[in-house]
Design an enzyme around this catalytic site. Structure first.
Site, short mmCIF file in Angstrom:
data_model
loop_
_atom_site.label_atom_id
_atom_site.label_comp_id
_atom_site.label_asym_id
_atom_site.label_seq_id
_atom_site.Cartn_x
_atom_site.Cartn_y
_atom_site.Cartn_z
N HIS A 111 0.82 -1.22 0.00
CA HIS A 111 0.00 0.00 0.00
C HIS A 111 0.85 1.27 0.00
O HIS A 111 0.37 2.35 -0.34
CB HIS A 111 -0.97 0.00 1.18
CG HIS A 111 -0.37 0.32 2.51
ND1 HIS A 111 -0.01 -0.65 3.43
CD2 HIS A 111 -0.06 1.51 3.10
CE1 HIS A 111 0.48 -0.07 4.51
NE2 HIS A 111 0.45 1.25 4.33
N ASP A 141 0.02 -7.54 1.41
CA ASP A 141 0.51 -6.16 1.55
C ASP A 141 2.04 -6.12 1.54
O ASP A 141 2.66 -5.39 2.31
CB ASP A 141 -0.04 -5.51 2.83
CG ASP A 141 0.12 -4.00 2.82
OD1 ASP A 141 0.25 -3.42 1.72
OD2 ASP A 141 0.12 -3.39 3.91
N GLY A 212 3.62 6.61 7.93
CA GLY A 212 5.03 6.77 7.56
C GLY A 212 5.89 5.62 8.05
O GLY A 212 6.96 5.36 7.51
N ASN A 213 5.40 4.92 9.10
CA ASN A 213 6.09 3.73 9.58
C ASN A 213 5.84 2.52 8.69
O ASN A 213 6.58 1.52 8.74
CB ASN A 213 5.64 3.36 11.00
CG ASN A 213 6.42 4.08 12.07
OD1 ASN A 213 5.89 4.89 12.81
ND2 ASN A 213 7.71 3.78 12.17
N SER A 214 4.77 2.57 7.89
CA SER A 214 4.37 1.42 7.08
C SER A 214 5.53 0.94 6.22
O SER A 214 6.18 1.73 5.52
CB SER A 214 3.19 1.78 6.19
OG SER A 214 2.03 1.97 6.95
N LEU A 269 -9.12 -23.56 -2.11
CA LEU A 269 -10.04 -24.68 -1.98
C LEU A 269 -11.32 -24.48 -2.77
O LEU A 269 -11.96 -25.44 -3.19
CB LEU A 269 -10.41 -24.90 -0.51
CG LEU A 269 -9.43 -25.66 0.37
CD1 LEU A 269 -10.01 -25.84 1.77
CD2 LEU A 269 -9.08 -27.01 -0.22
N GLY A 270 -11.73 -23.23 -2.94
CA GLY A 270 -13.01 -22.98 -3.61
C GLY A 270 -14.19 -23.18 -2.70
O GLY A 270 -15.19 -23.81 -3.09
N VAL A 271 -14.08 -22.69 -1.46
CA VAL A 271 -15.18 -22.81 -0.51
C VAL A 271 -15.49 -21.45 0.09
O VAL A 271 -14.64 -20.57 0.17
CB VAL A 271 -14.86 -23.79 0.64
CG1 VAL A 271 -14.64 -25.19 0.10
CG2 VAL A 271 -13.65 -23.32 1.45
N MET A 272 -16.73 -21.28 0.51
CA MET A 272 -17.13 -20.12 1.30
C MET A 272 -17.34 -20.62 2.73
O MET A 272 -18.06 -21.60 2.95
CB MET A 272 -18.42 -19.50 0.76
CG MET A 272 -18.87 -18.27 1.52
SD MET A 272 -20.36 -17.55 0.78
CE MET A 272 -19.68 -17.02 -0.79
N ILE A 273 -16.68 -19.97 3.67
CA ILE A 273 -16.72 -20.46 5.05
C ILE A 273 -17.33 -19.42 5.98
O ILE A 273 -17.44 -18.24 5.64
CB ILE A 273 -15.31 -20.83 5.55
CG1 ILE A 273 -14.38 -19.61 5.47
CG2 ILE A 273 -14.75 -22.00 4.76
CD1 ILE A 273 -13.02 -19.84 6.11
#
Length: 472
Positions: A111, A141, A212-214, A269-273
């Site tokens: 970012h 990130d 600024g620390n990022s 995996l192709g799952v909704m959890i």
């Protein structure tokens, strides 16, 4: 006089004891001076510039995503530009980073450099060098930069798996542009999962981190980098005691892939959890809430092809426990595509082992009666009015069976369980629902002494709720 003398002696001894105790405590506090002296040369300041569209209006000047929400409510993202009101401007941002290779490779947050037209790296010796973006991975990130320089001072990398809650850590970065600022604190927690960051087991600290620390390094007392400072929790815009860092083991795995492949692959995996609540745990016959409940599957995904089903609860991956649902994406993401994983799964009250060949995360992911709407059925015990769905409607919603919830009694058990008008009830207690009449029959036989799982389809997603019926 003797009692007074004895009293003075006692107070003198107490004072000496307090001073000695304070000196002992001071000696036990860590000294970061040598760490900073050794590590500071490898920490860099990163500044970026990018060109953005800005709008001059009678209400003020707005740039890009800064358009006030009230205007977005009416205009969406296509904010109308008054004649002569639109212009471009150069936006600048600051961040931190550190050298991971003496040949000019630098790590920071994705970012920090996202959308940048130009990236400048300032070294500890005050040299300003233009940097090119080698690659970035927004899911973790992490970004890798390259500057044209050699023999740069590098930092020692530690092992984030060895971290313990309560140990001292320090950060070096450029908060608000103040180069090489040092802050210190302790590790508050490990393996934190944040919203929208399912692939990173964050290190939580109370080290003062500010804008600024990022992208800057987080050190252990041995002067080794154990994390990348990435996020803060704040209501004021500044430090509030909750800072989060990406473990260095995760970051380096991403960095290595970016340098060698130019992109990152991760298991899928192709799952909704969804999480397993206490009521859901009881409804599935579990002793305690744990694991990740599969609410839905991509029919073309690895999980569906290898036999997983909606309603399965994943308890472990290759022997590592899935304590929370948020742990599953991280554990699967660490597996290389086309590798097999052994999943411990609870299904219909029994524990079984399922082997699944993990897929590669796709580039783009989104998350009865045949009389149609001819009539409504009202299962009184459930407190809902439902209507059957035609074959065309079932196909449009992407479900094989189910009934549409037309109305909900706000005082009924369905409302208490979170069922809302517009939901599609797909199954109750693992039994598929194909009509209102069948729903009534299933509900009439449900026990009143325990919760049962109800699978519903809502707003394009499948999820489970726990339904607990009271005595009639």
């Amino acid at each position: 006089m003797k009692p007074l003398t004895r009293s003075l002696s006692m107070w003198t001894a107490l004072a000496v004891g307090l001073v000695f105790a304070q000196n002992s405590m001071a000696r036990e506090l860590p000294d970061f001076t040598q760490l900073v002296e050794d590590a500071a040369p490898g920490v860099v300041n990163i500044s970026t510039t990018r060109t953005a569209e800005s709008y001059r209006t009678p209400f003020g000047n707005f740039g890009g995503q800064d358009v006030p929400e009230i205007f977005r409510h009416f205009f969406g993202d296509r904010f109308p530009v008054p004649p002569g009101g639109g212009h471009t401007e150069e936006l600048q941002s600051l961040g931190s980073g550190f050298v991971i290779d003496e040949d000019g490779y630098i790590m920071t947050n994705a970012h920090v450099v996202d959308g940048a037209d130009e990236i400048t790296v300032r070294l500890n010796d005050r040299r300003d060098l233009k940097a090119e973006l080698v690659g970035e991975d927004k899911k973790t990130d992490v970004a890798v930069l390259k500057v044209n320089a050699r023999d740069l001072p590098t930092l020692k990398l530690g092992d984030s798996e060895d971290l313990k809650v309560g140990e001292w850590v320090a950060a070096i970065g450029s908060p608000f542009g103040f180069d090489h600022s040092v802050t210190a604190g302790i590790i508050s927690a490990i393996n934190r999962t944040l919203p929208r960051d399912a692939y990173v087991p964050f290190i939580q600290t109370d080290v003062a981190i500010n804008p600024g620390n990022s992208g800057g390094p987080l050190f252990n007392l041995d002067g080794e980098v154990v994390g990348i400072n990435s996020q803060i929790f704040t209501r004021s815009g500044g430090f509030m005691g909750l800072s989060f860092a990406i473990p260095i083991n995760v970051a380096m795995d991403v960095a290595d892939q970016l340098r060698t492949e130019g992109h990152v692959t991760r298991g899928w995996l192709g799952v909704m959890i969804q999480p397993v609540s206490r009521d859901l745990a009881e409804s599935f016959g579990m002793d305690k809430p744990e694991g990740a409940l599969i609410a839905d599957l991509d029919p073309e995904g690895p999980a569906a092809k290898d036999g997983l089903k909606a309603g399965d609860i994943v308890l472990s991956v290759n022997g590592e426990a899935v304590d929370r649902s948020s742990s599953l994406p991280r554990l699967i993401g660490q597996v290389k595509p086309d590798q097999d994983v052994e999943l411990k799964v609870m299904r219909d009250g029994k524990t079984l082992t399922q082997t699944v060949t993990v897929g590669d995360w796709p580039d783009e992911l989104s998350g009865g009666d045949s009389s149609g709407h001819g009539g409504q059925t009202s299962p009184a015990r459930l407190g809902v009015a439902v209507q059957s769905l035609s074959d065309d409607e079932l196909e449009r919603y992407g479900v094989d069976a189910g009934v549409l919830v037309a109305d909900v009694d706000p005082r009924g058990v369905a409302a208490e369980s979170g069922i809302r008008p517009g939901d599609i009830i797909v199954s109750v207690d693992q039994q598929a629902v194909e009509s209102g009449r069948q729903l009534s029959e299933i509900v009439s036989k449900l026990p009143s002494d325990r919760a049962v799982p109800v699978r519903i389809y809502r707003d394009g997603s499948s999820l489970f709720v726990a339904l607990r019926l009271g005595d009639e």
